[in-house]
Design an enzyme around this catalytic site. Structure first.
Site, PDB file in Angstrom:
ATOM      1  N   ARG A  41       0.950  -1.656  -0.096  1.00 48.26           N
ATOM      2  CA  ARG A  41      -0.091   0.187  -0.013  1.00 48.26           C
ATOM      3  C   ARG A  41       0.860   1.251   0.060  1.00 48.26           C
ATOM      4  NH1 ARG A  41      -4.835  -1.998   4.244  1.00 48.26           N
ATOM      5  NH2 ARG A  41      -6.080  -2.974   2.482  1.00 48.26           N
ATOM      6  N   LYS A 227     -20.368 -15.685   1.439  1.00 50.46           N
ATOM      7  CA  LYS A 227     -21.611 -15.665   1.844  1.00 50.46           C
ATOM      8  C   LYS A 227     -22.540 -14.873   0.823  1.00 50.46           C
ATOM      9  CE  LYS A 227     -20.797 -15.518   6.701  1.00 50.46           C
ATOM     10  NZ  LYS A 227     -20.992 -14.575   8.071  1.00 50.46           N
ATOM     11  N   GLY A 380      -9.368  -7.789  -1.403  1.00 51.12           N
ATOM     12  CA  GLY A 380      -9.607  -8.707  -0.421  1.00 51.12           C
ATOM     13  C   GLY A 380      -9.220 -10.263  -0.822  1.00 51.12           C
ATOM     14  N   GLY A 403     -13.471  -3.646   0.415  1.00 47.18           N
ATOM     15  CA  GLY A 403     -14.799  -3.040   0.696  1.00 47.18           C
ATOM     16  C   GLY A 403     -15.365  -2.018  -0.159  1.00 47.18           C
TER      17      GLY A 403
END
Length: 423
Positions: A41, A227, A380, A403
């Site tokens: 990053r 999910k 992610g 996100g």
């Protein structure tokens, strides 16, 4: 949302003080040694920082790190929620938790990468930060302390935003991993200063925004992960624009169960079965191909050395659980991306952390590496899988925000992008 935003190249920064929001939320060694275990990053911010310095700007960089409790009261509340004994919660422990999230290691690494000193402030908008910002000369860089040390940061406090803005003349946003949050340093400051994007955010907007607004077709979306509930908005939005949607990972078992299949002990969100059926019907109505696994690799336990075998989808016996897509599904999915124009991938096909159950994820990554399509990997787990499996350099774009990229693909407005000046 308008993806066409002004960038650092659209404004004159020479001789100006620029407040630059970066994403320096880097992983640190667990032993408290202050060692950064992955500086990706920090490296991602270098092109924008170097450009600003080369243009004669004085750069005031800022970022959050982790989730520090800005007050002892909030720290105490968090610890009590974790079940800690009240007597064991001390101000000394709170101060230690803050010390572990200070920006000293980031400043040191950034200095090494830039090959020049990085001035570090002891606070965010306090006397030290203000004095060092005032003294900063063109071509120099200052790093503020962890923005979340200020309790007003996550509340987008106007007073904090103004105090940060008062140190500079221009605001540049380059922390894509944080733009889905309306915080003082990601959105609030843009109300006080001319606000543009850095190169990192520009790249995210070009790739993901372009894929959503005017994709090279066919557009294939691969959605995995555990999910259905976490991907509802994404599936719903992509059904409006994709030509093919591929479902893998743990979420596939909820779709299977919804259609009457037996899923054994596999991950299942029973409350989302009706929603899964709605999505299957919506795909039919929209003329979108919705591909679901036709076979699956099952295991007798959740472990890297579990006994495994392949069964047809919907035929998983009790006591067994699906941990990867099967060979027929691998062939089906790889075939579906072969002639794609654009591929968006978010979520692994199985438990890629276990070598035995990384076959499906690896096969899809390999198929993407061989296609001529524009390949966009959501942040992610998908990004981690592609990096871990060695295909990162073969992808067109790997998003820096998990996100944020999810919310982007849902079609949600990102507050840290919406606040920037339009072209």
């Amino acid at each position: 949302m308008n993806y066409n935003k002004k960038t650092v190249k659209d404004i004159d920064v020479k001789g100006k003080k620029v407040l630059l929001r970066c994403d320096f939320n880097v992983p640190m060694a667990k032993d408290g040694s202050g060692v950064i275990t992955d500086d990706k990053r920090i490296r991602a911010a270098l092109p924008t920082i170097q450009y600003l310095l080369d243009q004669g700007a004085a750069v005031i960089a800022c970022s959050h790190m982790g989730k520090p409790a800005a007050t002892f009261e909030s720290y105490k509340k968090k610890q009590l929620e974790k079940g800690k004994d009240e007597a064991s919660i001390t101000e000394e422990k709170w101060q230690k938790s803050l010390a572990e999230l200070r920006m000293e290691p980031v400043a040191a690494r950034l200095s090494e990468l830039l090959g020049k000193p990085v001035v570090l402030a002891d606070d965010v908008v306090g006397p030290d930060a203000q004095a060092k910002a005032a003294a900063l000369k063109p071509g120099e860089i200052l790093l503020l302390q962890n923005t979340r040390f200020e309790k007003g940061e996550t509340k987008n406090d106007p007073a904090l935003a103004k105090a940060m803005a008062d140190m500079a003349e221009v605001y540049v946003s380059d922390a894509f991993g944080a733009v889905h949050r309306a915080h003082a340093s990601t959105a609030g400051v843009a109300g006080c200063l001319p606000a543009v994007s850095g190169f990192l955010i520009q790249k995210e907007l070009d790739f993901i925004g372009g894929a959503l607004a005017s994709p090279k077709r066919p557009l294939v979306a691969i959605l995995g992960g555990s999910k259905v509930s976490s991907k509802i908005g994404v599936i719903n939005n992509l059904l409006e624009i994709a030509d093919t949607i591929i479902i893998g990972g743990g979420m596939a078992y909820t779709f299977s169960a919804a259609q009457g299949g037996k899923v054994g002990d596999s991950l299942l969100e029973a409350d989302w079965k009706d929603y899964s059926l709605e999505m299957i019907q919506k795909a039919k109505d929209k003329g979108v191909k919705l591909l679901l696994p036709v076979d699956t690799v099952i295991a007798d336990k959740f472990a890297p050395d579990a006994e495994s075998k392949v069964v047809k989808a919907g035929e998983i016996p009790d006591g067994w659980q699906g941990l990867d897509i099967g060979p027929e599904t691998v062939e089906l999915y790889c075939g579906a991306v072969a002639d794609a124009g654009t591929v968006i991938w978010n979520g692994p096909m199985g438990v890629f952390e276990f070598d035995k159950f990384a076959v499906g994820t690896k096969a899809v990554a390999e198929a993407l590496s061989k296609t001529n399509a524009i390949t966009i990997i959501g942040g992610g787990d998908s990004a981690a899988a592609v990096q871990q499996l060695g295909y990162a350099d073969k992808m067109s774009h790997i998003s820096t925000g998990g996100g944020a990229s999810l919310e982007f693909m849902e079609g949600k407005e990102l507050p840290g992008v919406a606040c920037l000046l339009d072209q």
